[in-house]
Scaffold this active site. Structure first.
Site, PDB file in Angstrom:
ATOM      1  N   ARG A   6      -2.988   1.396   7.182  1.00 34.89           N
ATOM      2  CA  ARG A   6      -3.482   0.469   8.210  1.00 34.89           C
ATOM      3  C   ARG A   6      -4.540  -0.398   7.550  1.00 34.89           C
ATOM      4  O   ARG A   6      -5.596   0.111   7.182  1.00 34.89           O
ATOM      5  CB  ARG A   6      -4.072   1.291   9.360  1.00 34.89           C
ATOM      6  CG  ARG A   6      -4.626   0.495  10.516  1.00 34.89           C
ATOM      7  CD  ARG A   6      -5.235   1.430  11.568  1.00 34.89           C
ATOM      8  NE  ARG A   6      -5.780   0.686  12.677  1.00 34.89           N
ATOM      9  CZ  ARG A   6      -6.985   0.123  12.676  1.00 34.89           C
ATOM     10  NH1 ARG A   6      -7.772   0.225  11.626  1.00 34.89           N
ATOM     11  NH2 ARG A   6      -7.406  -0.553  13.734  1.00 34.89           N
ATOM     12  N   LYS A  45     -13.655   0.198   5.049  1.00 40.35           N
ATOM     13  CA  LYS A  45     -14.610   1.114   5.694  1.00 40.35           C
ATOM     14  C   LYS A  45     -15.871   1.288   4.852  1.00 40.35           C
ATOM     15  O   LYS A  45     -15.913   0.983   3.665  1.00 40.35           O
ATOM     16  CB  LYS A  45     -13.921   2.431   6.043  1.00 40.35           C
ATOM     17  CG  LYS A  45     -12.997   2.203   7.257  1.00 40.35           C
ATOM     18  CD  LYS A  45     -12.411   3.440   7.842  1.00 40.35           C
ATOM     19  CE  LYS A  45     -11.604   3.044   9.088  1.00 40.35           C
ATOM     20  NZ  LYS A  45     -10.772   4.128   9.588  1.00 40.35           N
TER      21      LYS A  45
END
Ligand code: HH2
Length: 264
Positions: free
Chosen positions: A241, A205
């Site tokens: 994840r 991210k």
């Protein structure tokens, strides 16, 4: 949890696994690298992403879910906000509904989750994907995320979702500034203390590039992603994840061995 996006526009792996053969090959790679479950998505939730119809989303993901269900037994999760898509995915063999909207996208979402009887991941997001990064604001991000997750778990249970089917996720990057993401990563223990298994999604991210500008390209962010995964392991999250399954599995195996040795 290995990530497999069948989207043209996901921020990291968009457009890479477009046809069924490529997607199956990627699934096999993730399994070989140590994934315990696969999260299959047909709509990007990156900031500014365009929405996709339920029909298109189903057409993207169903062939892969069906093929993987026939070929093996790895648990499959469907990354969708739409009850219609979750229903189709569960009918084809998915057992987890991973919902970044925490069952708020449609009025019948909680009822559908209860009816499907699948596991459900309730993720925190402030705002909606298209605009969520415009001006995120919290007075106390950790307390507000925990209150939200508690409220959504209660709403799901009130509709008939069994308590032991519920996962929660603080939603790293979903309507959050760098400081908000860091506050949550530093206090994952507070999320774990809510009493549901926690899923953490920090992989590749943007906050990683904010901390380390040389990692501007998403696929240069594995080391930062692993640092976040280890912070999650330290706090007791149940699953991470990730895109870089092999590297993360190696880091978690070493971290776990050290943690065990500390106890002996
Ligand atoms: N992050 C993304 C998508 N789904 N689900 C959960 N539970 N937690 C997350 O943090 C999470 C998620 C965004 O990442 P990605 O799927 O890689 O990209 P995109 O949304 O662009 O497809």
């Amino acid at each position: 949890m290995g990530i497999l996006n069948l989207t043209p526009d996901s921020f990291s792996d968009g457009g890479r696994h477009g046809d069924l053969a490529a997607a199956r090959a990627q699934a096999q790679r993730l399994i070989a690298q140590g994934a315990d479950l696969l999260d299959i998505g047909g709509e990007s939730t990156r900031p500014g992403a365009d929405p996709v119809s339920a029909e298109d989303e189903i057409a993207r993901i169903l062939p892969l879910i069906t093929a993987l269900r026939t070929a093996g037994d790895i648990p499959l999760s469907v990354d969708t906000m739409k009850p219609q898509v979750a229903r189709a995915a569960v009918a084809a063999g998915a057992t987890i509904w991973n919902d970044v909207a925490a069952l708020r996208y449609a009025p019948d979402a909680c009822d559908v989750a209860a009816e499907l009887g699948c596991q459900v991941v309730l993720m925190h997001m402030q705002g909606e994907p298209r605009t969520m990064q415009a001006a995120p604001h919290y007075d106390d991000v950790v307390a507000e995320v925990c209150a939200f997750l508690t409220e959504r778990a209660q709403a799901a249970m009130a509709a008939g979702v069994a308590r032991d089917k519920i996962w929660i996720d603080p939603g790293i990057g979903f309507g959050k500034s760098l400081d908000h993401n860091l506050a949550l990563l530093a206090r994952l223990d507070a999320v774990v203390a809510l009493g549901f298994p926690v899923l953490l999604g920090a992989s590749r991210k943007r906050f990683i590039a904010a901390l380390h500008p040389a990692a501007d390209a998403p696929d240069a962010r594995a080391p930062g992603s692993i640092a976040a995964a280890l912070a999650g392991a330290q706090a007791g999250v149940a699953a991470v994840r990730v895109h870089d399954v092999g590297d993360t599995a190696q880091a978690l195996d070493v971290w776990t061995a050290i943690a065990r040795a500390r106890l002996t």
